[in-house]
Design an enzyme around this catalytic site. Structure first.
Site, PDB file in Angstrom:
ATOM      1  N   CYS A  86       0.817  -1.212   0.000  1.00 56.46           N
ATOM      2  CA  CYS A  86       0.000   0.000   0.000  1.00 56.46           C
ATOM      3  C   CYS A  86       0.850   1.261   0.000  1.00 56.46           C
ATOM      4  O   CYS A  86       0.457   2.282  -0.573  1.00 56.46           O
ATOM      5  CB  CYS A  86      -0.959  -0.013   1.180  1.00 56.46           C
ATOM      6  SG  CYS A  86      -2.219  -1.321   1.071  1.00 56.46           S
ATOM      7  N   VAL A  87       2.017   1.222   0.638  1.00 58.23           N
ATOM      8  CA  VAL A  87       2.932   2.371   0.583  1.00 58.23           C
ATOM      9  C   VAL A  87       3.290   2.667  -0.867  1.00 58.23           C
ATOM     10  O   VAL A  87       3.236   3.819  -1.323  1.00 58.23           O
ATOM     11  CB  VAL A  87       4.201   2.101   1.416  1.00 58.23           C
ATOM     12  CG1 VAL A  87       5.285   3.121   1.110  1.00 58.23           C
ATOM     13  CG2 VAL A  87       3.868   2.121   2.909  1.00 58.23           C
TER      14      VAL A  87
END
Length: 334
Positions: A86-87
């Site tokens: 997700c980063v």
């Protein structure tokens, strides 16, 4: 051919019908990514897929406030939860907003140049700890439902992604290259910068509850209520003692990551379901093949695994959300 899915084989969107097909069509139109793994992995349990999409759409995509700001808040959440998938996704989406220099500073691990951007990123980072001092907001008060909805969405999605997806956003980890991040973001730019109609996902939900007080009057409220109700059905996969164990562990959780030896966690042999749910809540990146194998009996299927992980993931979201302070206007009400 390798896939990003660790333990499930989600159905193809081509086979989807009814509401699920409508969700996939909305995702393609409003998110701009065809078959994103974060939603594909939920499609084994359509009752989770629909409200998870609705909550993200109504907060991050269609909610009021800067898309850059909400992406920064979501990035802060993803960093706090140790979710590399997700980063990387939010770094690409920051490119899509047009904030290329900001995206690359963050990709290098540098702080934003703007104090405003730093405050929003830090706000997202702080949100992992239940009861953290999130006021005053680093954005206008009227944008609170969208920003709070965004951080709670990604506290859920981070956990599902860490538990059930690989860490690689793109095949071979090519998102590590600046040119790839930039090109991927530019490809999404038109969709990300287009204004989305609020509330368009709500007709896909089974019921429309009012939702929590911080989201009253916003489409975020019914979407949040629907995801909460759907995720809680995963409790059916645990016996009462296992549910109590998860409940008590979350009640005392202060946002810290568990130690490497996982003290206090149920063992695989004694309570594999409770162990999986609790890992999904507190440290989904620690879920191993052995953890899943210990739980997986012949009568278990992909839908049940997704529902169990979602139950644990949302137990953490519940703990964070229940500790939120009410908006100032409501705090002042006698």
């Amino acid at each position: 051919m390798s896939t990003p899915f660790r333990y499930t084989q989600p159905p193809s969107p081509k086979s989807a019908t009814g509401r699920v097909a409508e969700v996939h069509a909305q995702i393609a139109a409003d998110f701009g990514i065809d078959r994103p793994a974060t939603f594909m992995v939920l499609s084994s349990a359509p009752e989770l897929l629909v409200p998870a999409w609705a909550l993200m759409r109504e907060s991050l995509i269609a909610g009021p406030g800067s898309r850059t700001g909400k992406e920064l808040a979501a990035l802060g959440v993803s960093l706090s939860n140790n979710c590399p998938f997700c980063v990387d996704a939010h770094t690409v989406l920051l490119h899509a907003t047009g904030d290329h220099a900001l995206a690359e500073r963050l990709a290098r691990g540098d702080d934003p140049e703007s104090e405003e951007h730093t405050r929003v990123l830090d706000w997202g980072l702080a949100s992992r700890a239940p009861g953290a001092a999130l006021r005053p907001y680093p954005f206008p008060e009227e944008h609170a439902p969208a920003y709070l909805g965004t951080v709670l969405t990604f506290h859920f999605i981070n956990r599902v992604a860490s538990a059930l997806l690989s860490e690689q956003l793109m095949p071979g980890g090519v998102q590590r290259f600046r040119a790839v991040r930039s090109l991927a973001g530019r490809a999404l730019g038109r969709t990300v910068r287009r204004e989305a109609e609020p509330g368009a996902s709500l007709p896909l939900l089974d019921t429309l509850g009012p939702g929590p007080d911080w989201a009253l009057g916003s489409p975020v409220g019914p979407a949040y209520a629907a995801l909460r109700a759907a995720a809680r059905t995963g409790a059916e996969l645990l016996d009462p003692d296992e549910r109590a164990l998860v409940h008590h562990a979350l009640r005392d959780w202060d946002g810290e990551h568990p130690s490497a030896v996982l003290r206090g966690f149920p063992t695989r042999r004694e309570r594999p379901g409770a162990r999986l749910a609790l890992l999904a809540a507190l440290a989904p990146y620690r879920i191993t093949d052995e953890d899943v194998a210990a739980w997986h009996m012949p009568w278990h299927n992909d839908e049940q695994l997704v529902r169990l992980v979602a139950y644990g993931a949302f137990a953490a979201v519940d703990r964070i959300e229940s500790a939120l302070a009410l908006p100032a206007a409501q705090e002042a009400t006698p």
